[in-house]
Motif scaffolding. Structure first.
Motif, PDB file in Angstrom:
ATOM      1  N   ILE A  73       0.839  -1.205   0.000  1.00  0.00           N
ATOM      2  CA  ILE A  73       0.000   0.000   0.000  1.00  0.00           C
ATOM      3  C   ILE A  73       0.869   1.249   0.000  1.00  0.00           C
ATOM      4  CG2 ILE A  73      -1.621   1.370   1.394  1.00  0.00           C
ATOM      5  CD1 ILE A  73      -2.860  -1.380   2.261  1.00  0.00           C
ATOM      6  N   ARG A  74       1.907   1.255   0.810  1.00  0.00           N
ATOM      7  CA  ARG A  74       2.795   2.419   0.886  1.00  0.00           C
ATOM      8  C   ARG A  74       3.663   2.560  -0.352  1.00  0.00           C
ATOM      9  NH1 ARG A  74       3.476   0.241   5.791  1.00  0.00           N
ATOM     10  NH2 ARG A  74       5.571  -0.480   5.282  1.00  0.00           N
ATOM     11  N   MET A  98       3.112   1.561  -3.567  1.00  0.00           N
ATOM     12  CA  MET A  98       2.442   1.919  -4.819  1.00  0.00           C
ATOM     13  C   MET A  98       1.872   3.330  -4.652  1.00  0.00           C
ATOM     14  SD  MET A  98       0.619  -1.568  -6.122  1.00  0.00           S
ATOM     15  CE  MET A  98       0.078  -2.284  -4.585  1.00  0.00           C
ATOM     16  N   SER A  99       2.466   4.276  -5.348  1.00  0.00           N
ATOM     17  CA  SER A  99       2.139   5.689  -5.118  1.00  0.00           C
ATOM     18  C   SER A  99       0.694   6.048  -5.432  1.00  0.00           C
ATOM     19  CB  SER A  99       3.077   6.579  -5.937  1.00  0.00           C
ATOM     20  OG  SER A  99       2.904   6.316  -7.321  1.00  0.00           O
ATOM     21  N   TRP A 100       0.004   5.255  -6.196  1.00  0.00           N
ATOM     22  CA  TRP A 100      -1.364   5.576  -6.587  1.00  0.00           C
ATOM     23  C   TRP A 100      -2.404   5.047  -5.599  1.00  0.00           C
ATOM     24  CZ3 TRP A 100      -4.588   1.456  -7.214  1.00  0.00           C
ATOM     25  CH2 TRP A 100      -3.982   0.206  -7.397  1.00  0.00           C
ATOM     26  N   VAL A 101      -2.035   4.103  -4.740  1.00  0.00           N
ATOM     27  CA  VAL A 101      -3.021   3.443  -3.874  1.00  0.00           C
ATOM     28  C   VAL A 101      -3.624   4.413  -2.862  1.00  0.00           C
ATOM     29  CG1 VAL A 101      -3.398   1.648  -2.133  1.00  0.00           C
ATOM     30  CG2 VAL A 101      -2.047   1.138  -4.171  1.00  0.00           C
ATOM     31  N   VAL A 102      -2.801   5.092  -2.088  1.00  0.00           N
ATOM     32  CA  VAL A 102      -3.321   5.950  -1.019  1.00  0.00           C
ATOM     33  C   VAL A 102      -4.200   7.070  -1.572  1.00  0.00           C
ATOM     34  CG1 VAL A 102      -2.689   7.538   0.849  1.00  0.00           C
ATOM     35  CG2 VAL A 102      -1.531   5.326   0.637  1.00  0.00           C
ATOM     36  N   PRO A 103      -3.751   7.834  -2.595  1.00  0.00           N
ATOM     37  CA  PRO A 103      -4.642   8.887  -3.095  1.00  0.00           C
ATOM     38  C   PRO A 103      -5.936   8.344  -3.704  1.00  0.00           C
ATOM     39  CG  PRO A 103      -2.489   9.024  -4.174  1.00  0.00           C
ATOM     40  CD  PRO A 103      -2.446   7.882  -3.219  1.00  0.00           C
ATOM     41  N   THR A 104      -5.875   7.191  -4.329  1.00  0.00           N
ATOM     42  CA  THR A 104      -7.081   6.597  -4.915  1.00  0.00           C
ATOM     43  C   THR A 104      -8.048   6.166  -3.819  1.00  0.00           C
ATOM     44  OG1 THR A 104      -5.836   5.840  -6.836  1.00  0.00           O
ATOM     45  CG2 THR A 104      -7.952   4.758  -6.416  1.00  0.00           C
TER      46      THR A 104
END
Length: 157
Positions: free
Chosen positions: A19-20, A22-28
């Motif tokens: 989760i940390r 992959m840069s797109w996971v948290v904002p998505t």
């Protein structure tokens, strides 16, 4: 097992790392979480305003509640799922935050309140539910949903 050990275990887990990393996971996930908040809040406010007698007074409460309660219930599921992803991704930041725990208590409380004042209207008609004393509870529900949103924003900072 102490809270620190549990947090460290979650943080070190492959899922938390993924989760940390992959840069797109948290904002998505945060975006979906905010959209779900908008849905649950919108459905709650519309139906609470009807229960308070301030909106759609030409429609029976039963119809308004039946229309919007499924949106609330489904949005709550999405909120819980996206919230869990955010907790797993950053357990060291979230699980030690007292505002997070306040928000969790408020979510449980306000959804229980919403369910309890809507439940009689979701059953087949068996009397005049319009006379139930729910106006004050409906206004309280709106205020509590606002506090949940404020707590959610407060957690981020």
């Amino acid at each position: 097992m102490s809270a620190e050990l549990i947090i460290a275990w979650i943080y070190a887990s492959p899922l938390s790392t993924a989760i940390r990393d992959m840069s797109w996971v948290v904002p998505t996930v945060q975006s979906v979480h905010i959209l779900a908040i908008a849905v649950i809040f919108g459905a709650a406010v519309i139906s609470d305003l009807r229960l308070a007698g301030a909106l759609a007074t030409d429609e029976p409460s039963r119809g308004v509640i039946a229309r919007y309660y499924p949106w609330m219930r489904n949005a709550l599921g999405i909120l819980l799922l996206t919230g869990l992803v955010m907790i797993i991704g950053e357990p060291d930041r979230v699980l030690v935050n007292t505002t997070f725990w306040l928000k969790m208590l408020l979510v449980i409380g306000v959804f229980t309140l919403a369910w309890s004042i809507r439940r009689p209207l979701l059953r087949p008609a068996d009397g005049d539910d319009e006379k139930r004393p729910v106006k004050a509870l409906a206004w309280l529900s709106i205020v509590l949903w606002c506090v949940v949103i404020i707590c959610g924003r407060w957690i981020a900072y």
